[in-house]
Design a protein around this motif. Structure first.
Motif, PDB file in Angstrom:
ATOM      1  N   GLY A  62      -0.139  -4.287   7.159  1.00 39.72           N
ATOM      2  CA  GLY A  62      -0.284  -4.487   5.718  1.00 39.72           C
ATOM      3  C   GLY A  62      -1.413  -3.663   5.156  1.00 39.72           C
ATOM      4  O   GLY A  62      -1.607  -2.502   5.548  1.00 39.72           O
ATOM      5  N   TYR A  63      -2.194  -4.288   4.275  1.00 40.07           N
ATOM      6  CA  TYR A  63      -3.288  -3.593   3.615  1.00 40.07           C
ATOM      7  C   TYR A  63      -4.570  -4.406   3.750  1.00 40.07           C
ATOM      8  O   TYR A  63      -4.598  -5.610   3.453  1.00 40.07           O
ATOM      9  CB  TYR A  63      -2.965  -3.370   2.134  1.00 40.07           C
ATOM     10  N   CYS A  92      -7.442  -0.514  -1.569  1.00 37.61           N
ATOM     11  CA  CYS A  92      -6.998  -1.118  -0.303  1.00 37.61           C
ATOM     12  C   CYS A  92      -6.735   0.000   0.700  1.00 37.61           C
ATOM     13  O   CYS A  92      -6.597   1.164   0.311  1.00 37.61           O
ATOM     14  CB  CYS A  92      -5.761  -1.983  -0.512  1.00 37.61           C
ATOM     15  N   VAL A  93      -6.659  -0.357   1.966  1.00 37.96           N
ATOM     16  CA  VAL A  93      -6.433   0.623   3.038  1.00 37.96           C
ATOM     17  C   VAL A  93      -5.278   0.137   3.903  1.00 37.96           C
ATOM     18  O   VAL A  93      -5.250  -1.032   4.337  1.00 37.96           O
ATOM     19  CB  VAL A  93      -7.697   0.811   3.903  1.00 37.96           C
ATOM     20  N   ARG A  94      -4.324   1.014   4.175  1.00 41.29           N
ATOM     21  CA  ARG A  94      -3.171   0.669   5.026  1.00 41.29           C
ATOM     22  C   ARG A  94      -3.657   0.445   6.451  1.00 41.29           C
ATOM     23  O   ARG A  94      -4.393   1.259   7.016  1.00 41.29           O
ATOM     24  CB  ARG A  94      -2.161   1.826   5.005  1.00 41.29           C
ATOM     25  N   VAL A 109      -3.527  -8.212   3.499  1.00 41.46           N
ATOM     26  CA  VAL A 109      -2.313  -8.663   2.822  1.00 41.46           C
ATOM     27  C   VAL A 109      -1.128  -8.136   3.622  1.00 41.46           C
ATOM     28  O   VAL A 109      -1.046  -6.934   3.905  1.00 41.46           O
ATOM     29  CB  VAL A 109      -2.242  -8.127   1.374  1.00 41.46           C
ATOM     30  N   LYS A 110      -0.223  -9.026   4.047  1.00 40.79           N
ATOM     31  CA  LYS A 110       0.936  -8.593   4.823  1.00 40.79           C
ATOM     32  C   LYS A 110       1.777  -7.597   4.034  1.00 40.79           C
ATOM     33  O   LYS A 110       1.907  -7.709   2.810  1.00 40.79           O
ATOM     34  CB  LYS A 110       1.796  -9.799   5.210  1.00 40.79           C
ATOM     35  N   ILE A 111       2.386  -6.663   4.756  1.00 39.99           N
ATOM     36  CA  ILE A 111       3.172  -5.618   4.099  1.00 39.99           C
ATOM     37  C   ILE A 111       4.300  -6.208   3.274  1.00 39.99           C
ATOM     38  O   ILE A 111       4.644  -5.704   2.189  1.00 39.99           O
ATOM     39  CB  ILE A 111       3.721  -4.615   5.151  1.00 39.99           C
ATOM     40  N   GLU A 112       4.877  -7.358   3.732  1.00 41.03           N
ATOM     41  CA  GLU A 112       6.001  -7.956   3.014  1.00 41.03           C
ATOM     42  C   GLU A 112       5.560  -8.655   1.729  1.00 41.03           C
ATOM     43  O   GLU A 112       6.402  -9.056   0.914  1.00 41.03           O
ATOM     44  CB  GLU A 112       6.782  -8.924   3.902  1.00 41.03           C
ATOM     45  N   ASP A 119       0.719   5.697  -4.769  1.00 39.72           N
ATOM     46  CA  ASP A 119      -0.460   5.120  -4.127  1.00 39.72           C
ATOM     47  C   ASP A 119      -0.921   3.845  -4.808  1.00 39.72           C
ATOM     48  O   ASP A 119      -1.992   3.319  -4.505  1.00 39.72           O
ATOM     49  CB  ASP A 119      -1.591   6.140  -4.078  1.00 39.72           C
ATOM     50  N   LEU A 120      -0.118   3.327  -5.704  1.00 38.40           N
ATOM     51  CA  LEU A 120      -0.435   2.055  -6.346  1.00 38.40           C
ATOM     52  C   LEU A 120       0.286   0.921  -5.612  1.00 38.40           C
ATOM     53  O   LEU A 120       1.500   0.949  -5.454  1.00 38.40           O
ATOM     54  CB  LEU A 120      -0.028   2.085  -7.823  1.00 38.40           C
ATOM     55  N   ILE A 121      -0.468  -0.040  -5.189  1.00 32.34           N
ATOM     56  CA  ILE A 121       0.069  -1.135  -4.372  1.00 32.34           C
ATOM     57  C   ILE A 121       0.032  -2.422  -5.187  1.00 32.34           C
ATOM     58  O   ILE A 121      -1.029  -2.837  -5.668  1.00 32.34           O
ATOM     59  CB  ILE A 121      -0.756  -1.321  -3.078  1.00 32.34           C
ATOM     60  N   GLU A 122       1.217  -3.021  -5.349  1.00 30.70           N
ATOM     61  CA  GLU A 122       1.296  -4.321  -6.011  1.00 30.70           C
ATOM     62  C   GLU A 122       1.120  -5.422  -4.964  1.00 30.70           C
ATOM     63  O   GLU A 122       1.876  -5.493  -3.987  1.00 30.70           O
ATOM     64  CB  GLU A 122       2.638  -4.487  -6.724  1.00 30.70           C
ATOM     65  N   VAL A 123       0.134  -6.268  -5.155  1.00 30.10           N
ATOM     66  CA  VAL A 123      -0.148  -7.391  -4.245  1.00 30.10           C
ATOM     67  C   VAL A 123       0.399  -8.653  -4.883  1.00 30.10           C
ATOM     68  O   VAL A 123       0.001  -9.025  -5.981  1.00 30.10           O
ATOM     69  CB  VAL A 123      -1.667  -7.508  -3.977  1.00 30.10           C
TER      70      VAL A 123
END
Length: 397
Positions: A62-63, A92-94, A109-112, A119-123
């Motif tokens: 995840g991140y 965040c970092v993968r 945060v889990k990938i699912e 490069d924008l990650i929705e949590v």
């Protein structure tokens, strides 16, 4: 020469207790490679000199994030973070399972639970500090006692020891068991020639030695000794460097059965004649703190003796406290009988949950042992079991 009449029949449990109380196990140890330690017994406590894990690590794909950046995140109202190489506010970092946690991050945060657009990650979920993180020393800390002396080493234990950087280990030495076959009728193996009438190929030492190895000992094979009390005594005395002495044959009351008297002339016979069938002529003794087990020459009787006396004695000598494999339950295919006063071992074959009796008597029929999966043990105060009864089967290893 002493009388060869077996004057007393000792109960199985009493005989085994007498034997096990007659000696103390040696404390000698050796240092071996960890790769060779499966089935050995630790001689000392193992203290960890390394943390496991030795770094803070991600426990999920995840991140890595700062948990404070995920407050109130949900499916209906996700928080948007930017994927970068370092953690800062709003980033965040993968990471993958086992990755080192980036500095300043405190959760994963889990990938699912995410989605991304470039490069924008929705949590989509809030995480608290420590979520999906394995911290340094979480499993094992430096100074922890990870295994006690006396522990029987299994593959999973060895993997754990390797994880804390152990490459060599101190274990108890394998007990040496001297195996002495006796009998004028025996022919040494291997031989391609069928023995003449009155002669048989000696195989008891082969069977005994393999079980000794299986149960954590080291067999020390001797040549066949004729039925001569002086020669038997000389060979016994030559093997007093062993931790146990196992004699095969010569335990009954015939003119050529000299083994119990030979043992008694050097040490002490504790028991001669035990309430087991097959195996009544078994004799047990001790010489200078060395247990001596005299097993009958018939193969089925010898096998019972190995399981009931050699195995527990060897376990004690090797400092092994391993619990025996529990018996299986099966439905008896037909009625079996026994003699009151004797613990009787009926050889059975297992098929579709049924125990099919092969033999109760016939201690010399080796094929009945090799065709059997185990024994139904009938206690001394029971006359037998009826067809259809649920019985316990002690498996032949």
């Amino acid at each position: 020469m002493k009388s060869k009449i077996i004057r007393k029949r000792t109960k199985l449990a009493d005989a085994r207790e007498l034997l096990l109380n007659s000696f103390t196990p040696p404390d000698s140890c050796e240092t071996i490679e960890l790769n060779d330690s499966c089935g050995r017994v630790l001689a000392k406590d193992v203290i960890a000199e390394r943390n496991v894990p030795h770094y803070d690590r991600a426990a999920m794909d995840g991140y890595a994030v700062r948990s404070s950046d995920t407050v109130s995140a949900s499916d209906s109202s996700p928080i948007i973070l930017r994927a970068t190489d370092e953690i800062s506010e709003g980033s965040c970092v993968r990471v993958h399972t086992g990755s080192a946690m980036p500095p300043e991050s405190d959760a994963v945060v889990k990938i699912e639970d995410t989605s991304h657009k470039g490069d924008l990650i929705e949590v989509h979920t809030q995480v608290h500090p420590g979520k999906h993180v394995g911290y340094t020393g979480e499993d094992i800390k430096i100074g922890d006692k990870v295994l006690d002396a006396g522990h029987f080493l299994r593959p999973c234990d060895i993997a754990m020891l390797a994880s804390i950087g152990i490459n060599i280990i101190e274990v108890y030495r394998k007990p040496v068991v001297a195996i002495i076959p006796t009998g004028n009728e025996l022919v040494k193996r291997p031989s391609q020639i069928t023995p003449p009438p009155g002669k048989i190929t000696e195989t008891n030492s082969l069977m005994a030695g393999m079980y000794v190895s299986k149960w954590g000992g080291k067999p020390q094979y001797c040549d066949i000794v004729p039925d001569n009390p002086e020669l038997i005594g000389q060979v016994i005395e030559s093997q007093l460097n062993a931790d146990m002495i196992l004699l095969c044959g010569g335990t009954s009351v015939g003119e050529r059965d000299h083994v119990p008297d030979a043992v008694d002339s050097i040490g002490k016979i504790l028991v001669h004649g035990i309430g087991i069938s097959p195996g009544k002529p078994t004799a047990l003794g001790v010489i200078n703190n060395i247990p001596v087990i005299c097993m009958p020459g018939y193969p089925a009787a010898g096998l019972v003796c190995l399981f009931e006396f050699v195995r527990p004695s060897l376990m004690k000598l090797a400092h092994i406290n391993k619990i025996r494999t529990p018996p299986l339950q099966a439905r008896l295919d037909r009625k079996i009988t026994s003699r009151i006063g004797y613990v009787t071992y009926t050889r059975v074959r297992l098929e579709n949950g049924n125990a099919i009796p092969l033999m109760t008597s016939g201690a010399g029929i080796m094929s009945s042992v090799s065709r059997a999966d185990g024994f139904v043990v009938i206690e001394e105060n029971v006359e037998g079991y009826e067809e259809g009864e649920i019985v316990e089967v002690e498996l032949i290893e």
